[in-house]
Design a protein around this motif. Structure first.
Motif, short mmCIF file in Angstrom:
data_model
loop_
_atom_site.label_atom_id
_atom_site.label_comp_id
_atom_site.label_asym_id
_atom_site.label_seq_id
_atom_site.Cartn_x
_atom_site.Cartn_y
_atom_site.Cartn_z
N SER A 17 0.57 -0.17 -9.07
CA SER A 17 1.66 -0.32 -9.87
C SER A 17 1.51 -0.73 -11.28
O SER A 17 2.63 -1.18 -11.84
CB SER A 17 3.17 -0.64 -8.95
N SER A 18 0.44 -1.50 -11.46
CA SER A 18 0.19 -2.34 -12.54
C SER A 18 0.91 -3.43 -12.52
O SER A 18 1.17 -3.96 -13.76
CB SER A 18 0.38 -1.43 -13.94
N ASP A 19 1.26 -3.89 -11.46
CA ASP A 19 1.95 -5.29 -11.43
C ASP A 19 0.91 -6.49 -11.37
O ASP A 19 0.69 -7.04 -10.38
CB ASP A 19 2.85 -5.47 -10.41
N TRP A 20 0.25 -6.76 -12.62
CA TRP A 20 -0.85 -7.67 -12.56
C TRP A 20 -0.35 -9.13 -12.41
O TRP A 20 -1.17 -9.82 -11.90
CB TRP A 20 -1.66 -7.56 -13.88
N GLU A 21 0.79 -9.29 -12.70
CA GLU A 21 1.35 -10.79 -12.47
C GLU A 21 1.48 -11.09 -11.15
O GLU A 21 1.24 -12.11 -10.65
CB GLU A 21 2.60 -10.98 -13.16
N ASN A 22 1.64 -10.09 -10.18
CA ASN A 22 2.18 -10.16 -8.88
C ASN A 22 0.49 -10.22 -8.15
O ASN A 22 0.45 -11.19 -7.36
CB ASN A 22 2.57 -9.09 -8.07
N VAL A 23 -0.30 -9.53 -8.74
CA VAL A 23 -1.76 -9.53 -8.27
C VAL A 23 -2.37 -11.14 -8.30
O VAL A 23 -2.89 -11.57 -7.29
CB VAL A 23 -2.56 -8.55 -8.88
N ILE A 24 -2.00 -11.53 -9.50
CA ILE A 24 -2.53 -13.05 -9.95
C ILE A 24 -1.88 -13.84 -8.88
O ILE A 24 -2.60 -14.73 -8.32
CB ILE A 24 -2.16 -13.16 -11.06
N LYS A 25 -0.53 -13.67 -8.56
CA LYS A 25 0.18 -14.64 -7.78
C LYS A 25 -0.35 -14.58 -6.20
O LYS A 25 -0.69 -15.45 -5.54
CB LYS A 25 1.67 -14.06 -7.87
N ILE A 26 -0.60 -13.27 -5.83
CA ILE A 26 -1.03 -13.19 -4.39
C ILE A 26 -2.49 -13.77 -4.18
O ILE A 26 -2.94 -14.47 -3.38
CB ILE A 26 -0.99 -11.77 -4.00
N LEU A 27 -3.40 -13.30 -5.09
CA LEU A 27 -4.65 -13.90 -5.26
C LEU A 27 -4.74 -15.55 -5.34
O LEU A 27 -5.93 -15.88 -4.56
CB LEU A 27 -5.45 -13.29 -6.27
N GLN A 28 -4.11 -16.03 -6.30
CA GLN A 28 -4.31 -17.20 -6.58
C GLN A 28 -3.63 -18.28 -5.18
O GLN A 28 -4.00 -19.54 -4.98
CB GLN A 28 -3.29 -17.87 -7.50
N SER A 29 -2.93 -17.57 -4.40
CA SER A 29 -2.34 -18.34 -3.02
C SER A 29 -3.52 -18.20 -2.00
O SER A 29 -3.19 -19.09 -0.96
CB SER A 29 -1.09 -17.55 -2.69
N LEU A 30 -4.59 -17.86 -2.20
CA LEU A 30 -5.75 -17.69 -1.12
C LEU A 30 -6.49 -18.87 -1.46
O LEU A 30 -6.77 -19.25 -2.51
CB LEU A 30 -6.50 -16.48 -1.27
N GLN A 31 -6.90 -19.65 -0.32
CA GLN A 31 -7.68 -20.71 -0.20
C GLN A 31 -8.87 -20.61 -0.55
O GLN A 31 -9.45 -21.39 -1.41
CB GLN A 31 -7.53 -21.56 0.94
#
Length: 219
Positions: A17-31
């Motif tokens: 869905s080209s929700d790149w802000e959400n992609v960043i948010k999810i990936l940054q949460s991974l240790q």
């Protein structure tokens, strides 16, 4: 390292869905984000889509500092260079060295191979492009790439080699209509105009006229 299925599903949906802000948010949460090359590249690509090239370049650079054999990161660096050029109105800027690394590290990735050889063609480095395809095709035969090789030979005024490349392409896949104009041009360059005319006639009969007939049937 693959993402856990639940997280992969969320990231994939956000990317779709080209929700790149959400992609960043999810990936940054991974240790393990900072040490996993695939996750890092995916994060950098999300920044790239948002045209945040400084952040993307930093992440791709960090990946390559850890492991210089990550083709995805080299390809990403090339895209960052293009993006930076686009911002300043220079669409011709490229990072051909990074594209070369990506293509050499993952020679079966058609995007990497095409991007590298396309840039060589744009820069009119036809001899370098031909040399790459000659080596590449020995291990990875591909009908389309043989046609691209024939283009190099035609531009280098080597029509006999162009014919050989086109014939090799047709042996692998005889459905590329663009092979015929290339073949005709090669025979013309050899001064064999009669053979060229016959090839053009075949092209017109087999592809142009059949295409028109198919259009009439659909009408």
């Amino acid at each position: 390292m693959p993402l856990p299925p639940e997280i992969e599903s969320r990231v994939a949906e956000a990317e779709k869905s080209s929700d790149w802000e959400n992609v960043i948010k999810i990936l940054q949460s991974l240790q393990n984000m900072k040490t996993d090359d695939d996750i890092s590249c995916r994060l950098a690509e999300a920044y790239w889509h948002l045209m945040k090239f400084t952040q993307a370049k930093k992440i791709f650079s960090d990946v390559l500092l850890r492991n210089a054999n990550v083709a995805r990161a080299w390809y990403g660096m090339a895209n960052v260079t293009y993006g930076e050029g686009f911002l300043i109105g220079n669409k011709k800027v490229s990072n051909i060295e990074s594209l070369q690394k990506a293509a050499e590290l993952e020679p079966t990735n058609k995007d990497y191979v095409y991007s590298y050889t396309f840039q060589l063609s744009q820069k009119k480095e036809y001899a370098t492009e031909a040399a790459f395809f000659e080596k590449h095709l020995k291990k990875y035969p591909d009908a389309a790439n043989y046609l691209y090789l024939s283009d190099c030979y035609l531009k280098l005024n080597q029509p006999q080699k162009a014919i050989e490349a086109i014939r090799a392409s047709q042996q692998l896949d005889n459905h590329f209509a663009s092979a015929y104009p290339r073949l005709g041009a090669a025979y013309e360059a050899l001064g064999k105009k009669k053979e060229a005319r016959e090839i053009y006639k075949t092209y017109l009969k087999e592809h142009i006229e059949k295409g028109k007939s198919a259009e009439k049937e659909r009408a």
